[in-house]
Design a protein around this motif. Sequence first.
Motif, short mmCIF file in Angstrom:
data_model
loop_
_atom_site.label_atom_id
_atom_site.label_comp_id
_atom_site.label_asym_id
_atom_site.label_seq_id
_atom_site.Cartn_x
_atom_site.Cartn_y
_atom_site.Cartn_z
N ASP A 1 49.76 50.85 50.86
CA ASP A 1 49.55 49.99 49.70
C ASP A 1 48.35 50.50 48.89
O ASP A 1 47.20 50.38 49.33
N THR A 2 48.62 51.07 47.73
CA THR A 2 47.51 51.64 46.94
C THR A 2 46.55 50.55 46.48
O THR A 2 45.35 50.80 46.35
N THR A 3 47.07 49.34 46.22
CA THR A 3 46.17 48.25 45.81
C THR A 3 45.15 47.96 46.90
O THR A 3 43.97 47.75 46.63
N PHE A 4 45.64 47.96 48.16
CA PHE A 4 44.73 47.70 49.27
C PHE A 4 43.65 48.79 49.35
O PHE A 4 42.47 48.50 49.48
N TRP A 5 44.06 50.05 49.24
CA TRP A 5 43.08 51.13 49.37
C TRP A 5 42.11 51.13 48.20
O TRP A 5 40.93 51.42 48.38
N ALA A 6 42.62 50.77 47.00
CA ALA A 6 41.72 50.66 45.86
C ALA A 6 40.69 49.56 46.11
O ALA A 6 39.49 49.72 45.84
N SER A 7 41.15 48.44 46.68
CA SER A 7 40.23 47.34 46.95
C SER A 7 39.20 47.77 48.01
O SER A 7 38.05 47.37 47.97
N PHE A 8 39.65 48.60 48.93
CA PHE A 8 38.75 49.10 49.97
C PHE A 8 37.68 50.01 49.37
O PHE A 8 36.50 49.95 49.73
N ARG A 9 38.11 50.88 48.44
CA ARG A 9 37.14 51.74 47.75
C ARG A 9 36.13 50.90 46.97
O ARG A 9 34.95 51.19 46.99
N ASN A 10 36.63 49.86 46.29
CA ASN A 10 35.71 48.97 45.58
C ASN A 10 34.71 48.35 46.54
O ASN A 10 33.55 48.14 46.19
N ASN A 11 35.19 48.07 47.76
CA ASN A 11 34.29 47.46 48.74
C ASN A 11 33.16 48.41 49.12
O ASN A 11 32.05 47.98 49.43
N LEU A 12 33.44 49.72 49.08
CA LEU A 12 32.36 50.68 49.35
C LEU A 12 31.30 50.58 48.26
O LEU A 12 30.09 50.63 48.54
N ALA A 13 31.74 50.40 47.01
CA ALA A 13 30.78 50.21 45.91
C ALA A 13 29.98 48.93 46.13
O ALA A 13 28.78 48.89 45.86
N VAL A 14 30.67 47.89 46.67
CA VAL A 14 29.97 46.64 46.93
C VAL A 14 28.91 46.83 48.03
O VAL A 14 27.80 46.29 47.94
N ILE A 15 29.24 47.63 49.05
CA ILE A 15 28.25 47.90 50.11
C ILE A 15 27.03 48.59 49.50
O ILE A 15 25.89 48.28 49.83
N LEU A 16 27.30 49.52 48.59
CA LEU A 16 26.19 50.19 47.90
C LEU A 16 25.33 49.15 47.17
O LEU A 16 24.10 49.18 47.25
N ALA A 17 25.99 48.23 46.47
CA ALA A 17 25.27 47.28 45.61
C ALA A 17 24.64 46.13 46.39
O ALA A 17 23.64 45.58 45.96
N MET A 18 25.23 45.75 47.51
CA MET A 18 24.70 44.60 48.24
C MET A 18 23.87 44.98 49.45
O MET A 18 23.07 44.18 49.93
N ALA A 19 24.08 46.19 49.99
CA ALA A 19 23.36 46.55 51.21
C ALA A 19 22.40 47.72 50.97
O ALA A 19 21.20 47.60 51.20
N ILE A 20 22.92 48.83 50.48
CA ILE A 20 22.11 50.05 50.48
C ILE A 20 21.03 50.03 49.39
O ILE A 20 19.85 50.23 49.68
#
Lengths: 276, 320
Positions: free
Chosen positions: B81-100
């Motif tokens: 599911d490309t939508t799922f993987w896209a959402s997962f990639r967005n979540n990496l950006a969120v980790i950058l913005a909320m954690a790192i």
Amino acid sequence: MARRREPAKYLVLLALVVLALMMLFPFVVVAFNALKSPSEYASNGPLALPEGVYLQGIIDFWNRVDFGQKLLNSIVISGSVAVLAVLVSLFNAYALGIGRVRGRLWVLVLFLLAFTLPQEALVYPLYYLSKQVGLYDTRLAVIIIFTVIQTAFGTYLLSSVLSSFPPEILEAARMDGASRWQVLWRVVVPLSRPTLAVLLVFFFIWTWNEFFLPLVFLISNDNQTVPVALGVLQGQRLMDATMSNASALLGIIPAIVFFLIFQRTLTRGITVGATK
Amino acid sequence: MTSPVTAPAATVSASPRPPSPKRRAGPSGPYLVYLVPGLVLFVGVILLPFLMNLGISFTRWHGVGTPEWTGLDNYDRLFSDTTFWASFRNNLAVILAMAIIPTMIGLVLGAALFDYVAKRFGAGTASGLRASYYLPQVLPIPVAGIVWGWFLNPSYGALNASLEKLGLGGLAQDWLGDPSFALSSVMVVMVWIQIGFPVVIFMSGLQRVDPALYEAAEIDGASWWRRFWHVTIPQIRPEIYVVLLWTTIASLKVFAHIYVLTKGGPGGATNVPAYYSYQNFFEKTQVGYGAAIATALTVVIVVLTVLFLRVQDTGDEEAR
């Protein structure tokens, strides 16, 4: 050594102050714009200072969403959860930290995992079960669920605090013929009061700020909490500029009040915890 | 209260009766009663729903009627599911913005406030600044969402109005509605919300650092940056691990930020797995698939938690 770089010293402070102002800027702009009438906002724009104090926008918003009811719901839910979760955490921690029941490590790991679990992995069964037992769209359902979720953290924290409870005090109380129940309420609770107060504060604020599960569970207007009501309105994209600001201000005020009231409890609690 | 004092006291006083092999289990038995309410609630609200969710993830179900067993179909679908993987990639950006990013900024700010401002301008100045950084943390996320939703609004928001005022009207954007800006805008809001948390934790962590370490470094003529690298960071390593773990888990669970700012849009540009599972549960009523997404998210979080705790353990041993 520092004197030779006097200007640099103030540059650092200046940078930190500018950053602080940037953090506070949205709060200030919201407060200003909440006090403007729609026509004033339209003609002067968002950056001008308010010409006077126009409270009608806030009053209208308050009445339109029945904000008093939302505040009451939030207070009832957060208050009940805070008290119940501290109580259940205390019982758990009494058994795990002081009673040292067998397999306590496993129980602790279980609670810790529960705390890290995403709520998405529980939401649908909880939604389904609450419908089956007639608790869907009630504040009670949200109170029960968050009591358990907060207890997961409380048990973990309190167990480690109580496991270092001075055993000679417990033994002295037992020698005096106190039952376990009496030891808990007359010895353990009074001596752990600072930690319990901190937990109470955390649970109250955390529950107040919760959004996901209350959004799913509280669908009727009369049951919604402040964040759910505001979040749903924002999600519908129906608010104009002044209404957005009025609603934001009403959401900010309780948060700042808690911040100021609880700041003292927290600082005191944390320092007491540190000296233990 | 130090343990060498309490330990002997415990062994002496805890045995008024002659010790027997059953003694260990004996006195702890009655305490089990105190675990009953907690365990009953835990089973009903956490364990049972979690297992049910796991079960549902192996079925096709629309929330009514009988779920139809489909084995691993939902997970198969998830992987392609490309939508799922896209959402997962967005979540990496969120980790950058909320954690790192907040952890890095929080380290510099915490150290600057503790080791510079507090010493030269007084503790009051430092705690006042700390409170300003922390204030966004106490806001309910939907309120922050309203503030920023208005601030960034293309037609009546304050940001575009300010840009016009400064003669930079050409830079005005539909910050949350344009797919090429939405994710970055959401990230900025997340950083704003999140910075206060690491600052507060790091500043309290620095309080237990021996001041002699800083004095020694200062006498040796170490610059502020050298002290930062060689004293501050190694000394508060436990806090750094805790903050990173805590904020990373929070990033993976992120829902409210997305719901109030963008609802995952435009065109999925800001969707994340947690929000995607919500959509499947309650908007598309593909309950089985939503459950599979939620289960996958749980696995990621649990694996990450275990991994972090491992790293923390070895890190502690190296430090010793």
